[in-house]
Design a protein around this motif. Structure first.
Motif: not given
Length: 428
Positions: A227, A230, A367-368, A370-371, A375
């Protein structure tokens, strides 16, 4: 912690302001190093999140002996990990900065600056691990105080080492990195002395504790580090887009990046101080307190950040005048401030949700999130804006991306807190 973060981020902005007086080329050279500097920070923050989460949960469960062993392990492993990373970044500097768009003259400036800057990054990471240990034990006063001390020391050393004094010639751009290195080394000596008087570390049973805690530590630190990695990757992609607009735009973007972190001081302080508190509540099974903390945190973030963002947007011409003497850089910086600063209210919501997810055993969801922020929302909107309207379009696109990310994070948190109050697994 807010005072400490203000001081710490303030001296980074002071670095950029002093370097701006050297000219556009040195400021652009420093701006190209930000993504790789953020890479080191991302690793150290990810490990710091795991440190605070594991130790605070252990203390909440009243396992003090294990907490001491964990404290020793994370300091040893963290110091060695960051040392290897900075050596790697030194070795690959030429191809990486070339890929980012730095020309030959800029890479020459970077080469003299990059060595002392990597030393400063390593010292700062070790110091941060010490701060994380104090925060895990509920002491936010010492880290905040030490951030102020190191910031003031850097403020004094910056003009002396960059510009010189009297007959002593300054070092120019590398002087800023050496000032930071000296400040962090001093802080590390003071924190180490204070830590030696605490019963927070152990020398026995470390091998057994490493076997026991490696999987749960990796379960938190792995997603947390991804995270945190990224944003540097996104920063590399973002600065490559900005570099296509010109050198002055890169310099303005670098100053705006410094101002971004400074303006987010309260949010950053909460991402540091809230997880240990949430971790203790998690360890004790106190979900009512967790709900109260999260509601309060989100209200504070939105009200504070939106008020500050609007105020700084209104004052953007004067802020840009203070931070840069170059008229072209100044105008571009004012444009970035007007669009980006108010959008940090939504960005702050996303940061708090990600931080809470790591503390409460949802590292993969964090984490997902943050991604998705970077993005799915931020970079696509930034790129489309730059193609349609150059710097102004880029600033508008980045602001829209932050807004969409904040709304998505709020929806995710609502679903999490509305679910049954159970202990989630570390990999959920």
């Amino acid at each position: 912690m807010a005072i400490g973060v203000l001081a710490l981020l303030g001296f980074q902005l002071v670095d950029s302001a002093f370097i701006a007086r050297l000219g556009t080329a040195p400021l652009a050279a420093q701006s190209f190093t930000f993504p790789l500097s953020f890479l080191v920070i991302g690793i150290q923050v990810g490990m710091g999140i795991a440190i605070a989460a594991l130790i605070s949960r252990t203390l909440g469960a009243r396992e003090t002996a294990r907490a001491r062993r964990l404290g020793s392990l994370v300091l040893l492993v963290g110091t060695a990990t960051i040392a290897l990373l900075v050596l790697l970044l030194w070795a690959i500097q030429t191809p990486v900065f070339g890929l980012l768009g730095a020309d030959g003259a800029t890479r020459t400036l970077i080469r003299h600056y990059w060595g002392p800057q990597l030393l400063a990054a390593w010292l700062g990471a070790v110091l941060y691990f010490g701060y994380s240990l104090f925060r895990a034990h509920g002491d936010t006063w010492l880290p905040g105080k030490m951030m102020v001390i190191t910031s003031l020391l850097n403020l004094v050393l910056d003009p002396l080492l960059i510009f010189g004094l009297g007959p002593w010639e300054g070092l120019g751009l590398p002087g800023a990195a050496w000032a930071t290195s000296i400040a962090f080394a001093t802080g590390l000596l003071l924190v180490g002395r204070r830590l030696s008087g605490m019963d927070w570390l152990a020398v026995e049973g470390l091998a057994g504790e490493l076997k026991r805690s490696l999987v749960p530590f990796a379960g938190i630190a792995g997603p947390a580090m991804i995270s945190q990695l990224m944003p540097p990757l996104a920063a590399m992609l973002a600065i490559s887009v900005v570099a296509s607009l010109g050198e002055a735009q890169v310099a303005a973007w670098g100053l705006a990046s410094r101002l971004e972190t400074l303006s987010l001081m309260v949010v950053l302080a909460m991402t540091m101080s809230l997880p240990p508190w949430l971790g203790r509540c998690y360890g004790a099974g106190d979900w009512e307190q967790i709900h109260r903390l999260m509601r309060l945190a989100l209200r504070v973030v939105v009200v504070w950040q939106l008020s500050l963002g609007v105020l700084m947007a209104l004052a953007s011409p004067w802020l840009a005048l203070v931070l840069s003497g170059n008229p072209e850089v100044r105008d571009d910086l004012a444009t970035l401030i007007r669009f980006l600063l108010p959008s940090y209210a939504a960005l702050g919501v996303c940061m708090i949700v990600v931080s809470a997810g790591n503390a409460l055993g949802w590292p993969l969801r964090a984490m997902l999130m943050s991604g998705a922020r970077l993005f799915v929302f931020y970079l696509p909107c930034l790129w489309v804006g730059a193609r349609l309207g150059e710097l102004t379009g880029l600033a508008m696109g980045a602001a829209i991306g932050n807004l969409l990310a904040g709304l998505a994070a709020w929806q995710v948190l609502r679903r999490i807190l509305a679910s049954p109050r159970r202990q989630p697994s570390s990999a959920s």
